[in-house]
Design a protein around this motif. Structure first.
Motif, short mmCIF file in Angstrom:
data_model
loop_
_atom_site.label_atom_id
_atom_site.label_comp_id
_atom_site.label_asym_id
_atom_site.label_seq_id
_atom_site.Cartn_x
_atom_site.Cartn_y
_atom_site.Cartn_z
N ILE A 138 0.84 -1.21 0.00
CA ILE A 138 0.00 0.00 0.00
C ILE A 138 0.87 1.25 0.00
CG2 ILE A 138 -1.71 1.30 1.34
CD1 ILE A 138 -2.79 -1.34 2.32
N GLN A 139 1.97 1.22 0.71
CA GLN A 139 2.91 2.34 0.78
C GLN A 139 4.32 1.76 0.76
OE1 GLN A 139 2.07 5.14 3.86
NE2 GLN A 139 3.93 6.32 3.58
N SER A 140 5.14 2.22 -0.18
CA SER A 140 6.46 1.63 -0.33
C SER A 140 7.35 1.97 0.86
CB SER A 140 7.11 2.11 -1.63
OG SER A 140 7.55 3.45 -1.49
N THR A 141 8.29 1.09 1.13
CA THR A 141 9.22 1.32 2.24
C THR A 141 10.12 2.51 1.95
OG1 THR A 141 9.26 -1.10 2.38
CG2 THR A 141 10.73 0.09 3.83
N GLU A 142 10.45 2.72 0.67
CA GLU A 142 11.32 3.85 0.30
C GLU A 142 10.63 5.17 0.63
OE1 GLU A 142 14.63 5.70 -0.67
OE2 GLU A 142 14.45 3.51 -0.81
N ASP A 143 9.34 5.28 0.31
CA ASP A 143 8.60 6.50 0.65
C ASP A 143 8.54 6.70 2.16
OD1 ASP A 143 8.15 7.18 -1.95
OD2 ASP A 143 6.16 6.25 -2.05
N LEU A 144 8.32 5.60 2.87
CA LEU A 144 8.25 5.69 4.33
C LEU A 144 9.59 6.10 4.92
CD1 LEU A 144 6.42 5.35 6.73
CD2 LEU A 144 6.92 2.90 6.76
N LYS A 175 17.02 21.32 6.92
CA LYS A 175 17.10 19.97 6.36
C LYS A 175 15.70 19.40 6.15
CE LYS A 175 21.57 18.92 8.49
NZ LYS A 175 22.28 18.15 9.54
N ALA A 176 14.80 19.66 7.11
CA ALA A 176 13.43 19.16 6.97
C ALA A 176 12.73 19.80 5.78
CB ALA A 176 12.65 19.44 8.25
N ALA A 177 13.01 21.09 5.53
CA ALA A 177 12.37 21.79 4.42
C ALA A 177 12.78 21.22 3.07
CB ALA A 177 12.71 23.28 4.48
N GLY A 178 13.95 20.58 3.01
CA GLY A 178 14.39 19.97 1.77
C GLY A 178 14.01 18.51 1.65
N GLY A 179 13.19 18.03 2.58
CA GLY A 179 12.84 16.62 2.61
C GLY A 179 11.53 16.30 1.91
N PHE A 180 11.03 15.11 2.20
CA PHE A 180 9.86 14.53 1.56
C PHE A 180 8.64 14.74 2.45
CE2 PHE A 180 7.12 10.81 0.80
CZ PHE A 180 6.97 10.88 -0.58
N CYS A 181 7.68 15.58 2.02
CA CYS A 181 6.50 15.84 2.84
C CYS A 181 5.42 16.48 1.98
CB CYS A 181 6.83 16.73 4.03
SG CYS A 181 7.47 18.35 3.58
N THR A 182 4.25 16.62 2.54
CA THR A 182 3.14 17.27 1.85
C THR A 182 3.32 18.79 1.89
OG1 THR A 182 1.84 17.38 3.87
CG2 THR A 182 1.59 15.41 2.52
N LYS A 183 2.54 19.49 1.07
CA LYS A 183 2.61 20.95 1.05
C LYS A 183 2.21 21.54 2.41
CE LYS A 183 1.98 21.99 -3.85
NZ LYS A 183 1.15 22.73 -4.83
N LYS A 184 1.23 20.91 3.03
CA LYS A 184 0.77 21.40 4.33
C LYS A 184 1.91 21.36 5.35
CE LYS A 184 -2.61 20.49 7.98
NZ LYS A 184 -3.73 19.63 8.40
N VAL A 185 2.63 20.24 5.41
CA VAL A 185 3.73 20.12 6.37
C VAL A 185 4.88 21.05 5.99
CG1 VAL A 185 5.47 18.55 7.31
CG2 VAL A 185 3.11 17.78 7.03
N LEU A 186 5.15 21.18 4.68
CA LEU A 186 6.23 22.07 4.25
C LEU A 186 5.94 23.51 4.67
CD1 LEU A 186 8.89 22.30 2.75
CD2 LEU A 186 7.62 22.59 0.61
N SER A 261 -4.00 15.57 -2.80
CA SER A 261 -2.58 15.37 -3.05
C SER A 261 -2.40 14.45 -4.24
CB SER A 261 -1.91 14.77 -1.81
OG SER A 261 -0.56 14.47 -2.09
N SER A 262 -1.33 14.70 -5.01
CA SER A 262 -1.06 13.86 -6.17
C SER A 262 -0.69 12.45 -5.75
CB SER A 262 0.06 14.48 -7.01
OG SER A 262 1.23 14.63 -6.23
N ARG A 263 -0.14 12.31 -4.56
CA ARG A 263 0.21 10.99 -4.04
C ARG A 263 -0.40 10.86 -2.65
NH1 ARG A 263 6.61 10.50 -4.82
NH2 ARG A 263 6.18 8.29 -4.50
N CYS A 264 -1.13 9.81 -2.44
CA CYS A 264 -1.84 9.63 -1.17
C CYS A 264 -1.18 8.53 -0.36
CB CYS A 264 -3.29 9.28 -1.45
SG CYS A 264 -4.27 9.12 0.04
N PHE A 265 -0.88 8.82 0.90
CA PHE A 265 -0.24 7.85 1.77
C PHE A 265 -1.08 7.70 3.03
CE2 PHE A 265 3.31 9.99 -0.47
CZ PHE A 265 3.70 8.91 -1.25
N LEU A 266 -1.08 6.50 3.57
CA LEU A 266 -1.80 6.27 4.82
C LEU A 266 -1.03 6.84 6.00
CD1 LEU A 266 -3.10 2.65 4.21
CD2 LEU A 266 -4.34 4.78 4.03
N ILE A 267 0.29 6.77 5.94
CA ILE A 267 1.12 7.38 6.99
C ILE A 267 1.68 8.68 6.43
CG2 ILE A 267 3.25 7.21 8.31
CD1 ILE A 267 2.76 4.40 8.83
N GLN A 268 1.32 9.78 7.03
CA GLN A 268 1.84 11.08 6.64
C GLN A 268 2.45 11.75 7.86
OE1 GLN A 268 -1.06 13.44 4.59
NE2 GLN A 268 -1.49 11.86 3.06
#
Length: 579
Positions: A138-144, A175-186, A261-268
């Motif tokens: 459902i959600q890849s380990t790489e994304d997690l 560092k967090a701002a350059g990471g992987f997250c939703t627009k809301k979290v960014l 969101s263009s990509r939907c994850f269960l864990i955000q």
């Protein structure tokens, strides 16, 4: 209930991983699910893990289970475990787990002596085993994993920000701002960057971050609130008021539905980061709080017409919100309700709406009358509660003092309003009511010698200082009206009493000299003038600042004829010297 079998464990652990993603909101069941999965892995390999803690269980599994087909499923569960531990703020447990997963011993420690830095280094160095394409996830380990990197940096930035280590916090948040997250979290990360820069004394940098937050997510209203605070510090009142007006408008309107969101994850990340410091920085503000800030800033900046409009809107909002939970006092920007009424009365008075100000004050008087004791002996109250419940006793005393201050201030403002309407006798009546109310407070008990510490506690209470200022303003106001009516002796007594309360007060001293001069006691007036002229520079700025609802009184009591009175005194002294 089937016993675990090594050939089917990859499928079983993948099913468990997918299932746990759906229980992300119930962390207890998820953690227990991971634990049961690890126990079945050990059982399939002929080992036992009963009685071990979760940390010990992970260590045993990762050290003793070497089957290649189990590595990818175990790493997936490890990523889930790290996510839950991060959501609980357990950075050290997460670090140990990721170190085991990445088979690293000292990686990161060589780069930094900080344990938290090691976590980021380990997460980046963590090499995930190849995924089995026949088992859908459902959600890849790489994304997690990428989400874990951003979460770890964000959490550590918040911890350092809360601890006051601003430079380190800034580094983590960047560092967090350059990471992987939703627009809301960014947008939230950039809001925190703005707050961090603001605390570092870099307002322009703070504004850049806060504007970036709003560009990313225009519904990130805390960024707009913090931007207004930065403009306030810079003294850019016009822009500050514009920001607050936009914030108020956004709060009263129904927000539009969030774009999918263009990509939907269960864990955000929204589910992983819920620390008190973030809740404080992103605290949602009630429309009434923002409306009050608009009214307050306009009154402080002497924009009395705008202030009146905002205060009346605010009172209407509060009236509508009686059935709702409108925050008052505490961490809210709103002061107590009587103070809002008094500030509104002050604005109305300065705008020339004196009758409306009188009506507004009458509301305060009627609502506080039953809350004030007939006599309040502070020393006696504090001594009685010192042995039983000193905090409760002091809190109750302060509440009584606040109610008394509000009622007395209402009479004070009514006195000034009647004076502006040319009704000196009515003004004197209201000033006298104010002074009569203040006679209810006695700092010391009667008959016994006052204890020094108790008296010191009484005098140092901020509420007592406010009462003393109200008493001084009322005495000067009543004395001014006596002068208007030609009652110079009565005026002199009030000014003398005012100087007794606040020795060296320049307004009371100047009016005292004027009263003596009008009584033809010119030598005495000249002596007082010389004395006060020498000491006035040392007396200015004493004590705590006035509450906002009393600031206008400071301007009203300023003696307007200082220069002409000084010339008269100097001429008299010159003539006396010649004689």
């Amino acid at each position: 209930g089937l016993p675990p079998a090594l050939p089917t464990l990859p499928l079983e652990l993948t099913l468990l991983y997918n299932f746990l993603l759906f229980t992300v909101g119930t962390s207890d069941s998820a953690v227990e699910g991971i634990r049961q999965g690890l126990l079945r892995v050990l059982e399939a390999c002929g080992n036992c893990g009963e009685g071990l803690s979760t940390e010990e269980l992970w260590q045993k599994v990762l050290q003793e289970v070497t089957a290649e087909e189990l590595q990818a499923p175990l790493h997936r569960l490890g990523a889930l475990q790290a996510a839950w531990w991060l959501s609980d703020g357990r950075l050290s447990s997460t670090t140990v787990l990721v170190r085991l997963l990445s088979h690293a011993k000292d990686l990161g420690r060589a780069r930094s002596h900080e344990g938290e830095n090691e976590l980021l280094s380990l997460l980046k160095a963590w090499q995930l085993p190849a995924e089995e394409t026949s088992l859908p996830l459902i959600q890849s380990t790489e994304d997690l994993k990428e989400m874990l990197c951003t979460t770890a940096a964000f959490l550590q930035g918040l911890q350092e920000l809360d601890a006051g280590n601003l430079s380190i916090a800034l580094s983590y948040l960047q560092k967090a701002a350059g990471g992987f997250c939703t627009k809301k979290v960014l947008a939230q990360i950039y809001t925190c960057l703005g707050c961090c820069a603001h605390r570092m004394g870099k307002p322009q940098t703070a504004l850049q971050h806060l504007k970036r937050a709003l560009q990313i997510d225009f519904q990130c209203l805390p960024a707009l609130f913090h931007a207004a605070a930065v403009y306030h510090q810079l003294g850019e009142t016009d822009v500050e008021l514009q920001a607050l007006a936009l914030l108020y408008e956004a709060l009263v309107k129904k927000p539009p539905a969030a774009a999918p969101s263009s990509r939907c994850f269960l864990i955000q990340m929204e589910l992983l980061i819920h620390t008190p410091v973030l809740a404080s920085l992103l605290c949602p503000h009630h429309p009434s709080e923002v409306k009050y800030l608009l009214a307050q800033r306009c009154l402080q900046d002497r924009r009395v017409t705008d202030a009146v409009e905002h205060y009346l809107d605010l009172l209407a909002l509060l009236q509508e919100g009686l059935q709702q939970q409108v925050p008052i006092g505490g961490s809210s920007a709103l002061p107590r309700i009587p103070e809002i009424f008094l500030e509104a009365a002050s604005a109305l008075e300065q705008a020339g709406r004196h009758q409306d100000a009188i009506t507004m004050c009458e509301e305060v008087i009627s609502r506080t009358t039953d809350l004030i004791p007939r006599m309040l002996q502070l020393e006696k109250v504090l001594e009685q509660t010192e042995c039983t419940s000193p905090e409760a006793g002091l809190s109750q005393t302060k509440e009584s003092l606040c109610c008394l201050a509000w009622r007395a201030a209402a009479f004070l403002h009514q006195g000034w309003a009647w004076a502006k309407l040319g009704e000196s006798k009515e003004a004197i009546t209201q000033f006298s009511r104010c002074l009569g109310d203040l006679l209810r407070v006695q700092l010391c008990g009667s008959g016994t010698e006052t204890k020094g510490c108790c008296l010191q506690m009484c005098v140092s209470l901020p509420e007592v200082e406010v009462l003393q200022k109200i008493r001084l303003f009322s005495l000067i106001g009543r004395g001014m009206q006596f002068l208007e009516l030609g009652k110079h002796k009565e005026a002199l007594l009030d000014f003398q009493h005012g100087l007794h309360i606040s020795p060296g007060d320049p307004a009371a001293a100047s009016y005292l000299v004027q009263a003596l001069w009008k009584l033809n006691r010119k030598q005495e007036a000249a002596t007082h003038w010389q004395k006060f002229s020498q000491s006035s520079s040392c007396e200015d700025g004493k004590g705590r600042p006035c509450p906002l609802y009393l600031v206008s009184c400071l301007k009203k009591v300023v003696f307007p004829h200082r220069e002409s009175l000084a010339r008269s005194v100097q001429d008299f002294l010159g003539a006396t010297d010649q004689d």
